[in-house]
Design a protein around this motif. Sequence first.
Motif, PDB file in Angstrom:
ATOM      1  N   VAL A 133     125.460  17.792 122.153  1.00 20.54           N
ATOM      2  CA  VAL A 133     126.613  17.904 121.456  1.00 20.54           C
ATOM      3  C   VAL A 133     126.454  17.857 119.961  1.00 20.54           C
ATOM      4  O   VAL A 133     127.245  18.580 118.817  1.00 20.54           O
ATOM      5  N   LEU A 134     125.577  17.008 119.369  1.00 18.11           N
ATOM      6  CA  LEU A 134     125.136  17.059 117.954  1.00 18.11           C
ATOM      7  C   LEU A 134     124.519  18.690 117.590  1.00 18.11           C
ATOM      8  O   LEU A 134     124.834  18.995 116.621  1.00 18.11           O
ATOM      9  N   CYS A 135     123.692  18.915 118.549  1.00 19.58           N
ATOM     10  CA  CYS A 135     123.150  20.348 118.307  1.00 19.58           C
ATOM     11  C   CYS A 135     124.044  21.330 117.987  1.00 19.58           C
ATOM     12  O   CYS A 135     124.159  22.164 117.064  1.00 19.58           O
ATOM     13  N   LEU A 136     125.203  21.449 118.962  1.00 19.34           N
ATOM     14  CA  LEU A 136     126.189  22.516 119.023  1.00 19.34           C
ATOM     15  C   LEU A 136     127.152  22.262 117.857  1.00 19.34           C
ATOM     16  O   LEU A 136     127.459  23.099 117.315  1.00 19.34           O
ATOM     17  N   LYS A 137     127.412  20.896 117.203  1.00 20.13           N
ATOM     18  CA  LYS A 137     128.263  20.866 116.399  1.00 20.13           C
ATOM     19  C   LYS A 137     127.634  21.528 115.078  1.00 20.13           C
ATOM     20  O   LYS A 137     128.142  21.875 113.921  1.00 20.13           O
ATOM     21  N   ALA A 138     126.221  21.182 114.922  1.00 17.00           N
ATOM     22  CA  ALA A 138     125.639  21.813 113.938  1.00 17.00           C
ATOM     23  C   ALA A 138     125.428  23.191 114.024  1.00 17.00           C
ATOM     24  O   ALA A 138     124.525  23.559 113.096  1.00 17.00           O
ATOM     25  N   GLY A 139     125.771  23.587 115.142  1.00 16.54           N
ATOM     26  CA  GLY A 139     125.568  25.231 115.134  1.00 16.54           C
ATOM     27  C   GLY A 139     124.332  25.667 115.886  1.00 16.54           C
ATOM     28  O   GLY A 139     123.681  26.681 115.583  1.00 16.54           O
ATOM     29  N   ASN A 140     123.601  25.034 116.685  1.00 11.93           N
ATOM     30  CA  ASN A 140     122.378  25.326 117.276  1.00 11.93           C
ATOM     31  C   ASN A 140     122.421  25.226 118.621  1.00 11.93           C
ATOM     32  O   ASN A 140     123.287  24.647 119.362  1.00 11.93           O
ATOM     33  N   ALA A 141     121.282  25.778 119.079  1.00 16.19           N
ATOM     34  CA  ALA A 141     121.167  25.876 120.604  1.00 16.19           C
ATOM     35  C   ALA A 141     120.195  24.811 120.759  1.00 16.19           C
ATOM     36  O   ALA A 141     119.125  24.242 119.944  1.00 16.19           O
ATOM     37  N   VAL A 142     119.927  24.332 122.001  1.00 12.48           N
ATOM     38  CA  VAL A 142     119.146  23.306 122.369  1.00 12.48           C
ATOM     39  C   VAL A 142     118.300  23.227 123.502  1.00 12.48           C
ATOM     40  O   VAL A 142     118.997  23.848 124.521  1.00 12.48           O
ATOM     41  N   ILE A 143     117.117  22.803 123.626  1.00 12.52           N
ATOM     42  CA  ILE A 143     116.293  23.022 124.982  1.00 12.52           C
ATOM     43  C   ILE A 143     116.065  21.382 125.225  1.00 12.52           C
ATOM     44  O   ILE A 143     115.399  20.791 124.275  1.00 12.52           O
ATOM     45  N   LEU A 144     116.380  20.965 126.156  1.00 12.77           N
ATOM     46  CA  LEU A 144     116.179  19.516 126.434  1.00 12.77           C
ATOM     47  C   LEU A 144     115.119  19.285 127.549  1.00 12.77           C
ATOM     48  O   LEU A 144     115.068  19.996 128.402  1.00 12.77           O
ATOM     49  N   ARG A 145     114.212  18.173 127.330  1.00 10.77           N
ATOM     50  CA  ARG A 145     113.219  17.669 128.272  1.00 10.77           C
ATOM     51  C   ARG A 145     113.279  16.370 128.395  1.00 10.77           C
ATOM     52  O   ARG A 145     112.786  15.778 127.536  1.00 10.77           O
ATOM     53  N   GLY A 146     113.937  15.827 129.452  1.00 14.61           N
ATOM     54  CA  GLY A 146     114.178  14.508 129.598  1.00 14.61           C
ATOM     55  C   GLY A 146     112.933  14.118 130.754  1.00 14.61           C
ATOM     56  O   GLY A 146     112.208  14.964 131.237  1.00 14.61           O
ATOM     57  N   GLY A 147     112.616  12.842 130.688  1.00 15.41           N
ATOM     58  CA  GLY A 147     111.612  12.278 131.694  1.00 15.41           C
ATOM     59  C   GLY A 147     111.883  12.714 133.196  1.00 15.41           C
ATOM     60  O   GLY A 147     113.180  12.539 133.559  1.00 15.41           O
ATOM     61  N   LYS A 148     110.894  12.607 134.001  1.00 13.63           N
ATOM     62  CA  LYS A 148     111.127  12.889 135.380  1.00 13.63           C
ATOM     63  C   LYS A 148     111.951  11.822 136.025  1.00 13.63           C
ATOM     64  O   LYS A 148     112.778  11.836 137.000  1.00 13.63           O
ATOM     65  N   GLU A 149     111.836  10.568 135.305  1.00 19.10           N
ATOM     66  CA  GLU A 149     112.783   9.259 135.648  1.00 19.10           C
ATOM     67  C   GLU A 149     114.140   9.406 136.003  1.00 19.10           C
ATOM     68  O   GLU A 149     114.955   8.912 136.518  1.00 19.10           O
ATOM     69  N   ALA A 150     114.867  10.571 135.087  1.00 21.35           N
ATOM     70  CA  ALA A 150     116.071  10.878 135.152  1.00 21.35           C
ATOM     71  C   ALA A 150     116.420  12.419 135.385  1.00 21.35           C
ATOM     72  O   ALA A 150     117.670  12.912 134.917  1.00 21.35           O
ATOM     73  N   ILE A 151     115.692  13.124 135.998  1.00 23.85           N
ATOM     74  CA  ILE A 151     115.797  14.421 136.173  1.00 23.85           C
ATOM     75  C   ILE A 151     117.018  14.607 137.068  1.00 23.85           C
ATOM     76  O   ILE A 151     117.831  15.549 136.728  1.00 23.85           O
ATOM     77  N   PHE A 152     117.319  14.051 138.177  1.00 28.77           N
ATOM     78  CA  PHE A 152     118.689  14.204 138.668  1.00 28.77           C
ATOM     79  C   PHE A 152     119.952  13.999 137.790  1.00 28.77           C
ATOM     80  O   PHE A 152     120.697  14.752 137.872  1.00 28.77           O
ATOM     81  N   SER A 153     119.930  12.971 137.004  1.00 27.02           N
ATOM     82  CA  SER A 153     120.885  12.625 136.261  1.00 27.02           C
ATOM     83  C   SER A 153     121.279  13.600 135.100  1.00 27.02           C
ATOM     84  O   SER A 153     122.095  14.398 134.851  1.00 27.02           O
TER      85      SER A 153
END
Length: 416
Positions: A133-153
Amino acid sequence: MNYMEELGQKAKQASHVIAKAGAVLKNQALEAISNALLDATEEIISANQKDLELAVKNNMSLAMQDRLKLDKIRIQNIANAVLKVAGMEDVIGEEVRGWIRPNGLRIRQVRVPMGVIGIIFESRPNVTVDAAVLCLKAGNAVILRGGKEAIFSNTCLVKVMQKALISVGLPAELVQLVEKTDRETAADMMRLNGYLDVLIPRGGAGLIQAVVKQATVPVIETGAGNCHVYIDESADLKMAVAIADNAKTQRPSVCNAIETLLVNKNIAEKFLPEIQKAFATHQVIIHGCEKTKKILGDNVILATEEDYFKEYSNYEIAIKIVENVEEAVNHILKYSTHHSESIVTQDMANAEYFLNSVDSSAVYVNASTRFTDGEEFGFGAEIGISTQKLHARGPMGLLALTTTQYRITGNGQIRS
C-alpha cells in the motif's frame, strides 16, 4: 524470458498506469484493499494457520512464530493501517523547489514515483500489505518476495489485494508476489536490471547482507537491529528500568528492540538488580561482563565478544558496565548496526554528547528505542528502517519511495 523477468515486465507496464493515476483513484484502491482484507479475514487466518503449523513442525522460535501469526485483531489493525495511508497527503506532483534563471527558463523540482520497487522480506506477513500500500500510494508497482515461512499467508494476502485493485479499474500486476521460494529465483530478482528501479531487503542481517553483496540493481539497505540503551549515572532509576525493560521485552523479535544494555559503573549496583527483576518476568537470559556477573550472580552468562555483535531477536540480552558516556559511545560505534540507540540521563551535557557522537539512524534521549517505526513517527505504515546514508535514512515512509524530476519550461531559449 525467465519467471522473474515475466513478473518484471508486467510490473513495468503496470507502473506506467499507476504513475498517471491521481490521488482520488489511488485512495479508492487503498480503501478497496482495506475492505477486502476485512471481508477475507477467515480466508487469511486459514492460510496463515498452514504457515503456523509448518512453523511448529520446523521448530521455529516462539518469538518468530509471533511475528508470523495473523488473527482477527491483527488483520483489523492491518486494514486500519491501510486506511491511514489512504488518508495521508499525496506527495506525487509536489513541487520541492522552483526558480527562474536569468535567461527566463523556469526550473521546478517535482516529486515523482520510483517506478517498480522490489521488496525481499522474511516471515512477517503484515509487511506484505504495508509494503504494497505504501508503494501504491507513492505511485509505484511492487514485486514482493516473502520468506517461505509465510508463503500461504502472503499468497492469500496478495490475491485479496489484486482483486481489490481490479475492482477500481487498476491492473492486478501493480502488486505481485514471487511465489517461487528457491534461492535461484531470489538471485534472479537481485539482478532484475531494466525492470526493478530499487530493491529493498527487510529482515535479519543475513538476508540484508546477501542482497547488498549480490544485487546488481540499486539497493536501499535496511538495518539489522543491534540496538543499545545506555543508563547514565544521573539517570532516574525508575525511568531507566521502565525504558530498558520496554526496549527489550515489549516485542523482542523486532529490529528496534535492544540487544545490549550499557550501564554506568556509578549506578550499576542500584540499577542492575532492579532491571534483573523486571527481566525475570519474561525470563530474559542475561549475558554480562565480569562486573555485571559479580553484581547479579551466577544466573548471568559471562558475555563474549560475539555476544555484543549479536541480534538475539528473543528474550536474551547482553549487559556491560562502562566507565562513562564516552566508553558507552565507543562501544556503540564498534558493535552497533546503526539502527537505534538511547541514553537515559538527567545530564543534558551527556545527552548532547550522545546525540552528536552516535552514528545511527535514530538516537533517543530518555525514551525507548521501540519508537523507531513509521507508524510511531507519523508516517503511516513503513517500508523498513534504512541504516544507510543515501536517499533515505531511518523509518521509510512515502517520501522514501519517491524520487524527483526536474521540469524546465522555456519560451524558445537555446544555448549559445
